[in-house]
Design an enzyme around this catalytic site. Sequence first.
Site, PDB file in Angstrom:
ATOM      1  N   LYS A 175      57.089  26.615   8.807  1.00 43.43           N
ATOM      2  CA  LYS A 175      56.495  27.207   7.604  1.00 43.43           C
ATOM      3  C   LYS A 175      56.269  28.687   7.912  1.00 43.43           C
ATOM      4  O   LYS A 175      55.309  29.064   8.578  1.00 43.43           O
ATOM      5  CB  LYS A 175      55.173  26.502   7.263  1.00 43.43           C
ATOM      6  CG  LYS A 175      54.606  26.950   5.933  1.00 43.43           C
ATOM      7  CD  LYS A 175      53.422  27.846   6.198  1.00 43.43           C
ATOM      8  CE  LYS A 175      52.807  28.402   4.954  1.00 43.43           C
ATOM      9  NZ  LYS A 175      53.339  29.737   4.616  1.00 43.43           N
ATOM     10  N   GLU A 250      47.826  30.669  18.550  1.00 42.08           N
ATOM     11  CA  GLU A 250      47.901  32.079  18.971  1.00 42.08           C
ATOM     12  C   GLU A 250      47.203  32.888  17.889  1.00 42.08           C
ATOM     13  O   GLU A 250      47.761  33.075  16.798  1.00 42.08           O
ATOM     14  CB  GLU A 250      49.361  32.521  19.096  1.00 42.08           C
ATOM     15  CG  GLU A 250      50.142  31.801  20.174  1.00 42.08           C
ATOM     16  CD  GLU A 250      49.753  32.207  21.573  1.00 42.08           C
ATOM     17  OE1 GLU A 250      48.873  33.091  21.731  1.00 42.08           O
ATOM     18  OE2 GLU A 250      50.304  31.632  22.512  1.00 42.08           O
ATOM     19  N   CYS A 284      48.763  41.452  17.178  1.00 46.13           N
ATOM     20  CA  CYS A 284      47.603  40.705  17.671  1.00 46.13           C
ATOM     21  C   CYS A 284      47.057  41.344  18.946  1.00 46.13           C
ATOM     22  O   CYS A 284      45.889  41.208  19.247  1.00 46.13           O
ATOM     23  CB  CYS A 284      48.008  39.270  17.920  1.00 46.13           C
ATOM     24  SG  CYS A 284      49.475  39.143  18.939  1.00 46.13           S
ATOM     25  N   GLU A 385      38.521  42.126  13.964  1.00 45.60           N
ATOM     26  CA  GLU A 385      39.927  42.542  13.983  1.00 45.60           C
ATOM     27  C   GLU A 385      40.302  43.199  12.655  1.00 45.60           C
ATOM     28  O   GLU A 385      40.122  42.617  11.598  1.00 45.60           O
ATOM     29  CB  GLU A 385      40.820  41.322  14.207  1.00 45.60           C
ATOM     30  CG  GLU A 385      42.281  41.686  14.341  1.00 45.60           C
ATOM     31  CD  GLU A 385      43.186  40.474  14.471  1.00 45.60           C
ATOM     32  OE1 GLU A 385      43.026  39.518  13.696  1.00 45.60           O
ATOM     33  OE2 GLU A 385      44.064  40.500  15.352  1.00 45.60           O
TER      34      GLU A 385
HETATM   35  P1  NAD Z   1      47.139  33.924   8.402  1.00 43.77           P
HETATM   36  O1  NAD Z   1      46.249  33.070   9.230  1.00 43.77           O
HETATM   37  O2  NAD Z   1      46.653  34.407   7.095  1.00 43.77           O
HETATM   38  O3  NAD Z   1      48.503  33.144   8.088  1.00 43.77           O
HETATM   39  C1  NAD Z   1      49.336  32.633   9.122  1.00 43.77           C
HETATM   40  C2  NAD Z   1      50.152  31.475   8.570  1.00 43.77           C
HETATM   41  O4  NAD Z   1      49.272  30.391   8.278  1.00 43.77           O
HETATM   42  C3  NAD Z   1      50.895  31.783   7.274  1.00 43.77           C
HETATM   43  O5  NAD Z   1      52.170  31.186   7.335  1.00 43.77           O
HETATM   44  C4  NAD Z   1      50.012  31.135   6.238  1.00 43.77           C
HETATM   45  O6  NAD Z   1      50.682  30.789   5.046  1.00 43.77           O
HETATM   46  C5  NAD Z   1      49.546  29.901   6.974  1.00 43.77           C
HETATM   47  N1  NAD Z   1      48.335  29.267   6.446  1.00 43.77           N
HETATM   48  C6  NAD Z   1      47.359  29.823   5.686  1.00 43.77           C
HETATM   49  N2  NAD Z   1      46.406  28.907   5.406  1.00 43.77           N
HETATM   50  C7  NAD Z   1      46.771  27.754   6.021  1.00 43.77           C
HETATM   51  C8  NAD Z   1      46.184  26.457   6.143  1.00 43.77           C
HETATM   52  N3  NAD Z   1      45.029  26.152   5.567  1.00 43.77           N
HETATM   53  N4  NAD Z   1      46.823  25.527   6.878  1.00 43.77           N
HETATM   54  C9  NAD Z   1      47.980  25.821   7.506  1.00 43.77           C
HETATM   55  N5  NAD Z   1      48.593  27.014   7.410  1.00 43.77           N
HETATM   56  C10 NAD Z   1      47.998  27.982   6.683  1.00 43.77           C
HETATM   57  O7  NAD Z   1      47.573  35.134   9.351  1.00 43.77           O
HETATM   58  P2  NAD Z   1      48.469  36.402   8.957  1.00 43.77           P
HETATM   59  O8  NAD Z   1      47.654  37.287   8.086  1.00 43.77           O
HETATM   60  O9  NAD Z   1      49.809  35.939   8.497  1.00 43.77           O
HETATM   61  O10 NAD Z   1      48.682  37.077  10.374  1.00 43.77           O
HETATM   62  C11 NAD Z   1      47.786  37.976  10.946  1.00 43.77           C
HETATM   63  C12 NAD Z   1      46.980  37.308  12.025  1.00 43.77           C
HETATM   64  O11 NAD Z   1      47.844  36.723  12.985  1.00 43.77           O
HETATM   65  C13 NAD Z   1      46.119  38.277  12.797  1.00 43.77           C
HETATM   66  O12 NAD Z   1      44.835  37.726  13.011  1.00 43.77           O
HETATM   67  C14 NAD Z   1      46.832  38.421  14.120  1.00 43.77           C
HETATM   68  O13 NAD Z   1      46.031  38.804  15.191  1.00 43.77           O
HETATM   69  C15 NAD Z   1      47.414  37.072  14.303  1.00 43.77           C
HETATM   70  N6  NAD Z   1      48.567  37.112  15.216  1.00 43.77           N
HETATM   71  C16 NAD Z   1      48.437  36.534  16.449  1.00 43.77           C
HETATM   72  C17 NAD Z   1      49.495  36.594  17.350  1.00 43.77           C
HETATM   73  C18 NAD Z   1      49.390  35.945  18.711  1.00 43.77           C
HETATM   74  O14 NAD Z   1      50.418  35.651  19.293  1.00 43.77           O
HETATM   75  N7  NAD Z   1      48.202  35.684  19.244  1.00 43.77           N
HETATM   76  C19 NAD Z   1      50.685  37.235  16.990  1.00 43.77           C
HETATM   77  C20 NAD Z   1      50.773  37.805  15.740  1.00 43.77           C
HETATM   78  C21 NAD Z   1      49.713  37.734  14.839  1.00 43.77           C
END
Ligand code: NAD
Length: 492
Positions: A175, A250, A284, A385
Amino acid sequence: MQKFKMYIDGEFVEAASGKYFDSYYPFTGKVWSQVAEGGPEDVDRAVKAAHRAFTSGDWAELTASQRGMLVHRLGDLIARDAKKLAEMEVQDNGKLIAEMQGQVNYVPQWYYYFGGLADKIEGSVIPLDKKGYFNFTRHEPIGVVAAITAWNSPLLLLAWKLAPALAAGCTVVIKPSEFTSASTLEFVKLVEEAGFPKGVVNVVTGFGKDVGAPLTSHPLVRKVAFTGSDATGRAINEVAAKTFKRVTLELGGKSPNIVFDDANLEDAVNGAVSGIFAATGQTCIAGSRLLLQESIHDEFMDRLLALAKTAKMGNPMSMETQVGPVTTRPQYDKILSYIDIAKTEGANLALGGGPATRPECGDGWFVEPTVFTGVTNDMRIAQEEVFGPVLSVIKFKDEDEASRIANDIRFGLGSGVWTSDIGRAIRMSEKIQAGTVWVNTYRAVSYMSPFGGYKDSGIGRESGIEAIYQYLQTKSVWINTGAKTGNPFVLK
Ligand code: NAD
């Protein structure tokens, strides 16, 4: 207008609802494509296809070596199409073509590494304390994996999950982020071309609540591998616990980048700028808390601001651009609101501090590289963040204070230490509570080196040998070679 269908059981299909949603190009703020809007019915079909492929048919029959060769072939195809895939990522997330090309060119390495590892996973013969038994272990694939990714580096974050999952023998339902689905749907054509049996890899596109949530709660999914915010990670962890799914999470960070007075200042300035302004701060591992030793604070800031002021903003497709737009409109609004929070908290604005209105930024979602000095670690701008080009600068006196400030936070993803004293470098690497410590460098990753978070930054590790074990479970097999059956009412 380009339209992208989702991919279930070896076919590109419309969503059950027949609906599509818009995907925007952050540089212009305009719609550039449409993506099928999935829901629970599509998730159920994809998971059942993945479960069928896992339990019977060609995939289940492959040897580990054959599986590894398929994974390797997929790496070759990505390398062939890297340019096209990188350009698609820029359309969706607005990151620089220079950064995305480098990233997508590197992605095949994960498929080569884990493809090679597929047939090197060995069980053990256990030297038992009991006579008359032979005991050995096997590592078996865990089953259907849900791979849920964020928008900042779609194909890289996917490779970290998909390559070890496939090498282990799992099947996968992906997804992608609703903001950046296109490159994953283009990529899955290569999965088909490589010759993976149908149902082994599926992609369901749509929103978190309609696709992510039903995927995470589906009883046939045995593992969730997720990259995204800590808020979503927490929700996923709670739902996954109800059906005892394994998770790899992550999540976000607020990483300290710590500069001591014995550091090579030119390198450290470059490291600090790269830590926060590369990728427009949307990583991140952004070094968003810059900790400076008091004695070098003023000189360091002069140099840092001079360099940051030269950053070229504009078209992400130009190789000259250094800071591109923010990927999404909600993220743009969030960054600006954090800039306001920092101002209200009393931090000193040293650079930027609002939307970029330079002509080369057009109608895109641009924020000026922003620096706040005089930040204290209890401010929200130091603790939360932002995920954008906003740097908080904090002073410290000595090593003890530096590590105390570094660790006084709920996150623990990345960290940087700049010093010419090897003893100090090692001491700090022991003290900092984070999954990665970079010494005299920043933002380095490799398919060989484990990556993940301490504390609220996540659970589990991606990359490196241990990543494949996150998709395997251990079975212990006991064979009686001559032991007496004995009393049936006591433990043997
Ligand atoms: P997000 O949590 O909003 O979304 C991530 C994914 O989760 C999307 O595909 C979204 O549609 C899905 N999602 C949303 N609600 C959900 C639910 N209830 N159940 C299952 N899936 C759901 O994050 P974002 O805004 O896309 O990304 C930014 C965040 O990601 C930042 O906090 C960043 O630090 C983190 N990030 C972490 C890493 C790492 O490797 N640690 C790498 C990149 C980004």
